[in-house]
Design a protein around this motif. Structure first.
Motif, PDB file in Angstrom:
ATOM      1  N   GLY A 135       0.823  -1.190   0.000  1.00  0.00           N
ATOM      2  CA  GLY A 135       0.000   0.000   0.000  1.00  0.00           C
ATOM      3  C   GLY A 135       0.860   1.245   0.000  1.00  0.00           C
ATOM      4  N   ASP A 136       0.231   2.403   0.111  1.00  0.00           N
ATOM      5  CA  ASP A 136       0.974   3.659   0.144  1.00  0.00           C
ATOM      6  C   ASP A 136       1.096   4.169   1.572  1.00  0.00           C
ATOM      7  N   ASP A 137       1.622   5.398   1.720  1.00  0.00           N
ATOM      8  CA  ASP A 137       1.823   5.939   3.062  1.00  0.00           C
ATOM      9  C   ASP A 137       0.513   6.250   3.773  1.00  0.00           C
ATOM     10  N   GLU A 138      -0.520   6.566   2.992  1.00  0.00           N
ATOM     11  CA  GLU A 138      -1.803   6.917   3.599  1.00  0.00           C
ATOM     12  C   GLU A 138      -2.475   5.717   4.239  1.00  0.00           C
ATOM     13  N   TYR A 139      -2.348   4.564   3.582  1.00  0.00           N
ATOM     14  CA  TYR A 139      -3.039   3.383   4.091  1.00  0.00           C
ATOM     15  C   TYR A 139      -2.354   2.134   3.542  1.00  0.00           C
ATOM     16  N   TYR A 140      -2.040   1.195   4.412  1.00  0.00           N
ATOM     17  CA  TYR A 140      -1.378  -0.029   3.968  1.00  0.00           C
ATOM     18  C   TYR A 140      -1.757  -1.199   4.880  1.00  0.00           C
ATOM     19  N   GLY A 141      -1.626  -2.388   4.350  1.00  0.00           N
ATOM     20  CA  GLY A 141      -1.872  -3.594   5.125  1.00  0.00           C
ATOM     21  C   GLY A 141      -0.608  -4.047   5.839  1.00  0.00           C
ATOM     22  N   ILE A 142      -0.773  -4.916   6.808  1.00  0.00           N
ATOM     23  CA  ILE A 142       0.358  -5.441   7.584  1.00  0.00           C
ATOM     24  C   ILE A 142       0.193  -6.945   7.731  1.00  0.00           C
ATOM     25  N   PHE A 143       1.197  -7.699   7.235  1.00  0.00           N
ATOM     26  CA  PHE A 143       1.193  -9.156   7.333  1.00  0.00           C
ATOM     27  C   PHE A 143       2.610  -9.594   7.678  1.00  0.00           C
ATOM     28  N   GLY A 144       2.777 -10.270   8.789  1.00  0.00           N
ATOM     29  CA  GLY A 144       4.136 -10.687   9.129  1.00  0.00           C
ATOM     30  C   GLY A 144       4.225 -11.403  10.457  1.00  0.00           C
ATOM     31  N   GLY A 145       5.400 -11.316  11.041  1.00  0.00           N
ATOM     32  CA  GLY A 145       5.633 -11.987  12.312  1.00  0.00           C
ATOM     33  C   GLY A 145       6.924 -11.512  12.934  1.00  0.00           C
ATOM     34  N   GLY A 146       7.250 -12.073  14.071  1.00  0.00           N
ATOM     35  CA  GLY A 146       8.451 -11.659  14.774  1.00  0.00           C
ATOM     36  C   GLY A 146       9.022 -12.785  15.622  1.00  0.00           C
ATOM     37  N   ILE A 147      10.297 -12.646  15.948  1.00  0.00           N
ATOM     38  CA  ILE A 147      10.967 -13.585  16.847  1.00  0.00           C
ATOM     39  C   ILE A 147      11.712 -12.778  17.896  1.00  0.00           C
ATOM     40  N   GLY A 148      11.982 -13.402  19.029  1.00  0.00           N
ATOM     41  CA  GLY A 148      12.682 -12.699  20.085  1.00  0.00           C
ATOM     42  C   GLY A 148      12.778 -13.517  21.344  1.00  0.00           C
ATOM     43  N   VAL A 149      12.760 -12.824  22.477  1.00  0.00           N
ATOM     44  CA  VAL A 149      12.866 -13.481  23.777  1.00  0.00           C
ATOM     45  C   VAL A 149      11.815 -12.904  24.713  1.00  0.00           C
ATOM     46  N   GLY A 150      11.456 -13.691  25.685  1.00  0.00           N
ATOM     47  CA  GLY A 150      10.504 -13.255  26.690  1.00  0.00           C
ATOM     48  C   GLY A 150      10.919 -13.714  28.074  1.00  0.00           C
ATOM     49  N   TYR A 151      10.563 -12.929  29.065  1.00  0.00           N
ATOM     50  CA  TYR A 151      10.771 -13.323  30.464  1.00  0.00           C
ATOM     51  C   TYR A 151       9.417 -13.312  31.142  1.00  0.00           C
ATOM     52  N   SER A 152       8.979 -14.495  31.593  1.00  0.00           N
ATOM     53  CA  SER A 152       7.656 -14.649  32.211  1.00  0.00           C
ATOM     54  C   SER A 152       7.809 -14.996  33.686  1.00  0.00           C
ATOM     55  N   MET A 153       7.025 -14.306  34.515  1.00  0.00           N
ATOM     56  CA  MET A 153       7.012 -14.571  35.953  1.00  0.00           C
ATOM     57  C   MET A 153       5.685 -15.210  36.316  1.00  0.00           C
ATOM     58  N   VAL A 154       5.734 -16.357  36.983  1.00  0.00           N
ATOM     59  CA  VAL A 154       4.533 -17.083  37.399  1.00  0.00           C
ATOM     60  C   VAL A 154       4.564 -17.237  38.920  1.00  0.00           C
ATOM     61  N   ASP A 155       3.574 -16.636  39.572  1.00  0.00           N
ATOM     62  CA  ASP A 155       3.450 -16.695  41.035  1.00  0.00           C
ATOM     63  C   ASP A 155       2.319 -17.661  41.373  1.00  0.00           C
ATOM     64  N   THR A 156       2.645 -18.752  42.039  1.00  0.00           N
ATOM     65  CA  THR A 156       1.681 -19.824  42.320  1.00  0.00           C
ATOM     66  C   THR A 156       1.079 -19.661  43.714  1.00  0.00           C
ATOM     67  N   ASN A 157      -0.235 -19.805  43.769  1.00  0.00           N
ATOM     68  CA  ASN A 157      -0.963 -19.784  45.046  1.00  0.00           C
ATOM     69  C   ASN A 157      -1.829 -21.040  45.145  1.00  0.00           C
ATOM     70  N   TYR A 158      -1.516 -21.881  46.129  1.00  0.00           N
ATOM     71  CA  TYR A 158      -2.234 -23.154  46.320  1.00  0.00           C
ATOM     72  C   TYR A 158      -2.876 -23.166  47.703  1.00  0.00           C
ATOM     73  N   LYS A 159      -4.121 -23.619  47.748  1.00  0.00           N
ATOM     74  CA  LYS A 159      -4.811 -23.764  49.033  1.00  0.00           C
ATOM     75  C   LYS A 159      -5.794 -24.922  48.941  1.00  0.00           C
ATOM     76  N   SER A 160      -5.573 -25.911  49.767  1.00  0.00           N
ATOM     77  CA  SER A 160      -6.469 -27.064  49.854  1.00  0.00           C
ATOM     78  C   SER A 160      -6.713 -27.337  51.332  1.00  0.00           C
ATOM     79  N   GLY A 161      -7.912 -26.976  51.804  1.00  0.00           N
ATOM     80  CA  GLY A 161      -8.188 -27.077  53.233  1.00  0.00           C
ATOM     81  C   GLY A 161      -7.294 -26.097  53.980  1.00  0.00           C
ATOM     82  N   SER A 162      -6.540 -26.632  54.941  1.00  0.00           N
ATOM     83  CA  SER A 162      -5.635 -25.776  55.719  1.00  0.00           C
ATOM     84  C   SER A 162      -4.212 -25.783  55.153  1.00  0.00           C
ATOM     85  N   THR A 163      -3.994 -26.544  54.078  1.00  0.00           N
ATOM     86  CA  THR A 163      -2.654 -26.643  53.490  1.00  0.00           C
ATOM     87  C   THR A 163      -2.490 -25.588  52.401  1.00  0.00           C
TER      88      THR A 163
END
Length: 230
Positions: A135-163
């Motif tokens: 397309g031109d500068d006024e309006y264009y489509g976008i089709f693609g993808g990317g690669i890289g790295v990620g850092y994910s933090m997972v905080d676990t909360n468990y409760k079963s009865g009193s444990t």
């Protein structure tokens, strides 16, 4: 005299050889200058590519795909939760193609993996995107993808009865995403499906002294993002 004629001939030959030498030098210098000029022209033409940068904000649907652990616990099927993403990007667009670097933060969301387990998940990412932008500068489509790295933090909360158990774990790994959307000089609107690989939560001793095995799942985000370009 003969001696003078020989000397004059030697001087003639010397001048002739010096002239050839200087001509060769001049040709070499000219070639170097021509190559430099051609290189500058090429660089200038390449630099015509439109450079841009900006900030992005979007709505996300986080998916904890295929949750499991080594103990064969019964998990809910691919739970989903809403969140948001913010980021910064910079890149270049030329001849219907874009190259872009992107830095994003995916907000913390709480996912219920089982009736007893909830995990809080957040992700930072750094991606390199390659996109076709017909397309031109006024309006264009976008089709693609990317690669890289990620850092994910997972905080676990468990409760079963009193444990109870609470623990967190960070996972750093390869990431990829697919991108589809449209844009103009000032903005872009894109849909992204971003995959940050398998992540896991905390593990350790419960309040009752037993072992808690880490919960694992594929960390996936579907997002609709508005990008303001400057």
């Amino acid at each position: 005299t003969v001696g003078k004629k020989v000397l004059d001939f030697k001087l003639f030959i010397s001048k002739f050889l010096l002239e050839i030498y200087y001509n060769l030098i001049n040709c070499f210098v000219m070639k170097v200058l021509i190559n430099i000029i051609i290189s500058v022209i090429f660089i200038c033409n390449f630099s015509i590519a439109q450079e841009y940068s900006g900030f992005s904000v979007g709505y996300t649907k986080h998916i904890a795909e295929d949750p499991h652990d080594s103990g064969n616990t019964a998990y809910f099927s691919d739970p989903e939760e809403n969140g948001f993403v913010v980021g910064y990007f910079n890149g270049e667009r030329s001849d219907g193609a874009s190259f872009e670097t992107e830095y994003s933060y995916y907000s913390e969301v709480s996912q219920k993996l089982t009736s007893d387990v909830t995990v809080d998940v957040s992700t930072f990412s750094s991606m390199i995107n390659f996109m076709a932008t017909p397309g031109d500068d006024e309006y264009y489509g976008i089709f693609g993808g990317g690669i890289g790295v990620g850092y994910s933090m997972v905080d676990t909360n468990y409760k079963s009865g009193s444990t109870t158990f609470n623990g967190d774990e960070g996972t750093f790994g390869f990431a990829y995403q697919l991108i589809l959307g449209f844009g103009s000089n000032d903005y872009e609107v894109v849909f992204k499906r971003s995959h940050f690989g398998e992540v896991k939560g905390g593990s350790g001793k419960t309040s009752a002294g037993g072992n808690y095995v880490a919960d694992e799942f594929d960390n996936v985000y579907n997002s609709i993002v508005f990008k303001a370009k400057f």
